[in-house]
Enzyme design. Structure first.
Site, short mmCIF file in Angstrom:
data_model
loop_
_atom_site.label_atom_id
_atom_site.label_comp_id
_atom_site.label_asym_id
_atom_site.label_seq_id
_atom_site.Cartn_x
_atom_site.Cartn_y
_atom_site.Cartn_z
N ASP A 27 -1.69 -8.69 0.07
CA ASP A 27 -0.38 -8.49 -1.00
C ASP A 27 -0.17 -9.99 -1.19
O ASP A 27 0.11 -10.24 -2.53
CB ASP A 27 0.79 -7.95 -0.17
CG ASP A 27 0.26 -6.43 0.22
OD1 ASP A 27 -0.44 -5.81 -0.39
OD2 ASP A 27 0.60 -6.01 1.35
N HIS A 87 -0.13 0.26 9.52
CA HIS A 87 -1.32 0.20 8.62
C HIS A 87 -2.42 1.04 9.41
O HIS A 87 -3.67 0.93 8.89
CB HIS A 87 -1.64 -1.13 8.09
CG HIS A 87 -1.13 -1.51 7.11
ND1 HIS A 87 0.01 -2.48 7.48
CD2 HIS A 87 -0.99 -1.38 5.75
CE1 HIS A 87 0.45 -2.84 6.23
NE2 HIS A 87 -0.01 -2.23 5.41
N GLY A 129 0.65 -1.03 -0.04
CA GLY A 129 -0.17 -0.05 -0.19
C GLY A 129 0.95 1.30 0.21
O GLY A 129 1.97 1.01 0.26
N SER A 130 0.09 2.41 -0.32
CA SER A 130 0.93 3.78 -0.21
C SER A 130 0.64 4.04 1.29
O SER A 130 -0.13 3.59 2.01
CB SER A 130 0.06 4.47 -0.93
OG SER A 130 0.18 4.39 -2.32
N GLY A 131 1.30 5.30 1.42
CA GLY A 131 1.52 5.79 2.76
C GLY A 131 2.68 5.29 3.81
O GLY A 131 2.58 5.75 4.97
N HIS A 132 3.45 4.72 3.03
CA HIS A 132 4.65 4.21 4.07
C HIS A 132 5.94 4.83 3.63
O HIS A 132 7.11 4.40 3.98
CB HIS A 132 4.88 2.50 3.82
CG HIS A 132 3.65 2.00 4.38
ND1 HIS A 132 3.13 2.14 5.52
CD2 HIS A 132 2.71 1.23 3.74
CE1 HIS A 132 2.06 1.23 5.69
NE2 HIS A 132 1.91 0.82 4.38
#
Ligand SMILES: Nc1ncnc2c1ncn2[C@@H]1O[C@H](COP(=O)(O)OP(=O)(O)O)[C@@H](O)[C@H]1O
Ligand SMILES: Nc1ncnc2c1ncn2[C@@H]1O[C@H](COP(=O)(O)OP(=O)(O)O)[C@@H](O)[C@H]1O
Ligand SMILES: [Mg+2]
Ligand SMILES: [Mg+2]
Ligand SMILES: [Mg+2]
Ligand SMILES: [Mg+2]
Lengths: 200, 332, 332, 200
Positions: free
Chosen positions: C109, C219, C53-56
């Site tokens: 994932d 997350h 995911g994005s945001g990391h």
């Protein structure tokens, strides 16, 4: 009869005690148009100053107080207080006592030194105006009680006189019109120190 | 206070201990609150020192390193170091060719660095110069530009003057390049949430869920005006417009841009801003050189961003691209 | 929602646009949500891909670069990319020597990367292997270690496997080194404030002023248990103790340690933690190699930190010190 | 008489409409022990599915629905739904219609494909148990009304039966005992989709 190093130590202790209780108030006031650290500056500075063993030489005693501020309170206000105390040190160097009537002239010298260090002018609603007002009030008085009373009155009048002007120095300058109606935090801090001297 | 710390009074000293321990190849702490390069001063090179409050990493101490600074004096969070610490940083940076004091225009810092300069001139015979960063456009009108406070523009001045000093230029030359860079930088900031100074224990301002502070400094000061929270593109447009109103750019100009997080704002959101800023600038025919997007000048955990434009001439452009190395920034 | 964004639905795509635009020498985006090295795949080199995911940031796309990854597929914030995007990342990374899929153990994932592997094997004849990071010690007991989720330990796996691939080792060898690194990593996290997924618009959990979440994932999931907020040294002690209980260390062991911010926690506070962690580890006779202190694996604007230990043998130590270059990490 | 591609399209639309209204509820439920994105996954997936023009071939219609989920909802749940729809596509390939009595067997095949993809087992309190329960309820029924009624009852019973067990799959697994008493978000999402089918 004038004042000696032991009077200075007693005064520092009274002011330091007061500074602890007003730290929050001064932080809040400084936070309105600045970085909100003035209470820390003032309480740390006086705590350190009060903890120092002062020598009998009045000039060296003032110097120790100045150094205490330089050590722990290097913000604008702390540095200005240190600068003012340094001026007092120069004026009383090599003496065990100074007359109460010297307070006025010492405040004038402190004010000038502080103006030079901070490149500020009178009328810009800063601690400089307060020192200037106190110097004028102290002028010619040579006994402690009337002198303290005059200073007390002058401090209040000075706050009242500047409250509705805009700040022209320090961080608060940027807020221009917004600073109108707010006490300058540095002036207020001086007012609170006088409260301390008066054991309020 | 939602921070990871022990006794708030130990915040800065423990932080410095940890920083030196984590990067012993880059930093040393020859005396408390003074950070120098691990290898000490370079003989014959102009030393560059900076100083100011803690809580801005990588500013100030983080930029000590090759091609950047030689030493920094560091105060409590958001508070000036003492004049004596500044004097010591100058002694540490001095390699026989004099020292440039390069820092932000804040009252306490200026008073103390002036005292420090007087001290080392008298005691140690160190020649020194001062260049002040005063890049925050909202902090004073153009007529009083010298009263503006210094914010993220410092990063460009450190990099460009640092590279010049590394070329073994003399004090006058390094000072001139630093001043040229300071004059070419314009910054503006905005914040969404405040930060907390450990020893104060609570945030210095409060902000509603749908408000933002515009014209934010990097010391937890409130902004110059408060606005309704807008979309990223609108915020970026307003920031770019205010910067270019103050420093007009012409088609063909070369600029670098720093889109900087004040701490909590993640790179994801900086990239959204950069995307817009780039479109605006390139739309006006301006070329972007070596853009910087990330956390370069922070206020601990504050949420918000600053945008800095640095207008480059050929010399500055080459110096910006020259190698440098510290824990936060490696070029080449 | 105190974030700098336009339409929440555009958060990831605008972020990627900005990221590629800011670092065109490092990254390219050959198809939506697939980031590759600017120069494409290296012929004859094993390709390493990751995804999630994005945001990391810097995880995942940030670590595409020389000596690190070849490509990454990136989903919405905290959401898996699609199997097709993962397949495309594998095609981009393939230089004729096969592809290692190196990513964190999360249900979505894994399902999608498995599908992607099946697809490129069938359609493109690409041989591939999988190494999953499952380093979060609190997410399953040692008996079920394979069920643990992957957190910041990925950073070590990217670096060490990336360096091995750069030596032109074959797929089996690169996979073995990656697996050895994954097996040698243990992580634990804690959080002080949550973050907000743009499309959800509000934080996923709430926490009192004097509480912290222990065993936090990356997350925005709540932690495994909630505790009263403690001092930095006590937090660090607890984290180190839980890690070394799971992976005992002996005097003379070499480890690297990553003290990682989840986003908002500033480096100042990481250094305070590092100071303590170092004292603890060195007190037990363990040598720290190449410590990492900073923002390496984040959850946007979350406040909190993770600690990862990576136990090194000589090969891993040399690979950890080998050169690498991306927008977030340069060695050598 | 059985069901055709047009019935599928109508069903997808009803479920999509429901998914929008329960997105928050599902996010919250998922956030208790997970990452709080299930409502987004489900609403995005069905929105995309409902927006696709379905071909007449029932197998290809199911395939399009599966691809819609693969495209926009690649989280655990979305991928599992896509996997289940793929199994239905395989079972109905090349036909314009399927009997209502095929729903039970199709659900069995979907369940098995989902178990293979997610490496999960029955009894771990996940959407797998729900699909299994629905398959059993549908078994032998060949008209829509009784079938929907049986599925409706089974969904409620399944939630009730698992509520007080711990989660053994997905993110919620980590919370062990803490997950007792909470509905599995994936099961709850299935329950809400059935509500949508029933126009509730
Ligand atoms: N240059 C200056 N000259 C005189 N007084 C000043 C100057 N700058 C600040 N002050 C005084 O100091 C006060 C603020 O002190 P302080 O909080 O220590 O400043 P800062 O945090 O900005 O360093 C102001 O209210 C003002 O009275
Ligand atoms: N491996 C698995 N096998 C079967 N069902 C699973 C699996 N993993 C998750 N689930 C189901 O999916 C739901 C969570 O979906 P979702 O929110 O999309 O997961 P995530 O956000 O963790 O990817 C769970 O409540 C559970 O019912
Ligand atoms: Mg202040
Ligand atoms: Mg200050
Ligand atoms: Mg998810
Ligand atoms: Mg979820």
């Amino acid at each position: 009869m004038g004042f000696a190093s032991s009077d200075l130590a007693a005064a520092a202790e009274r002011v330091a005690r007061k500074a602890e209780t007003v730290a929050d108030e001064l932080n809040v006031q400084d936070g309105k148009l600045g970085d909100g650290d003035l209470g820390i500056t003032v309480s740390k500075g006086w705590r350190e100053a009060a903890s120092v063993d002062l020598p009998d030489d009045l000039g060296r005693a003032f110097l120790e107080l100045s150094k205490a501020f330089q050590r722990v309170s290097p913000s604008s206000y702390g540095t200005l207080v240190a600068t003012g105390l340094m001026a007092a040190a120069k004026a009383t160097k090599g003496r065990k006592e100074a007359g109460w009537d010297e307070i006025g002239p010492i405040l004038v010298q402190a004010r000038d030194a502080m103006m030079a260090r901070g490149k500020g002018e009178l009328g810009q609603k800063s601690v400089l105006d307060m020192v200037d007002a106190l110097a004028a009030a102290a002028d010619g008085l040579d006994t402690p009680a009337p002198l303290l009373k005059a200073i007390d009155t002058a401090a209040t009048e000075c706050l009242d006189a500047f409250r509705d002007k805009p700040n022209g120095l320090g961080r608060a300058r940027m807020f221009g019109e917004k600073s109108i109606g707010l006490d300058d935090p540095g002036m207020l801090a001086a007012r609170r120190m006088i409260d301390g001297l008066l054991d309020r | 206070m939602k921070k990871i710390l022990n006794n708030p009074a130990d915040y800065v000293d423990e932080m410095l201990d940890g920083m030196i321990a984590a990067h012993p190849d880059i930093y040393a702490q020859p005396s408390p609150r003074v950070v120098s390069r691990a290898g000490g001063a370079t003989q014959g090179k102009v030393g560059i020192v900076t100083g100011g409050g803690s809580g801005h990493l990588p500013i100030f101490t983080g930029y000590v390193g090759k091609g950047l600074l030689d030493a920094a004096a560091i105060g409590d969070v958001f508070a000036s170091p003492s004049a004596e610490q500044m004097a010591e940083s100058m002694r540490q940076a001095h390699g026989g060719a004099g020292v440039l004091r390069l820092y932000g225009n804040y009252g306490g810092d200026v008073m103390n660095f002036d005292m420090a300069g007087e001290t080392v001139e008298l005691e140690d015979d160190i020649a020194s110069t001062t260049v002040l960063l005063a890049d925050d456009v909202v902090s004073a009108p153009p007529e009083e530009a010298e009263k503006r406070r210094g914010v993220a523009g410092m990063v460009y001045a450190f990099k460009i003057a640092g590279a010049k000093a590394e070329e073994m230029a003399d004090l006058e030359t390094v000072t001139a390049v630093a001043q040229k860079t300071a004059d070419a930088c314009r910054s503006i900031g905005m914040a969404l949430t405040p930060c907390t100074v450990p020893q104060a224990g609570k945030p210095t301002f409060e902000l509603g869920e749908n408000e933002m502070e515009m014209g934010m400094g990097i010391h937890g000061e409130p902004g110059i005006w408060r606005d309704a929270l807008k979309q990223a593109d609108a915020i970026t447009d307003e920031m770019i417009e205010r910067l270019t109103a103050d420093m007009p750019l012409a088609s063909g100009d070369h600029v670098s841009i720093l889109v900087n997080s004040l701490g909590a704002t993640p790179p994801e959101e900086l990239y959204i801003m950069y995307r817009r800023a780039k479109a605006r600038l390139e739309g006006a025919g301006v070329s972007i050189v070596s853009p910087l997007v990330g956390r370069y000048a922070t206020s601990m955990e504050m949420t918000g961003a600053t945008v800095t434009l640095c207008k480059l001439d050929d010399e500055m452009e080459a110096l910006l691209k020259a190698p440098c190395h510290c824990a936060y920034w490696t070029v080449g």
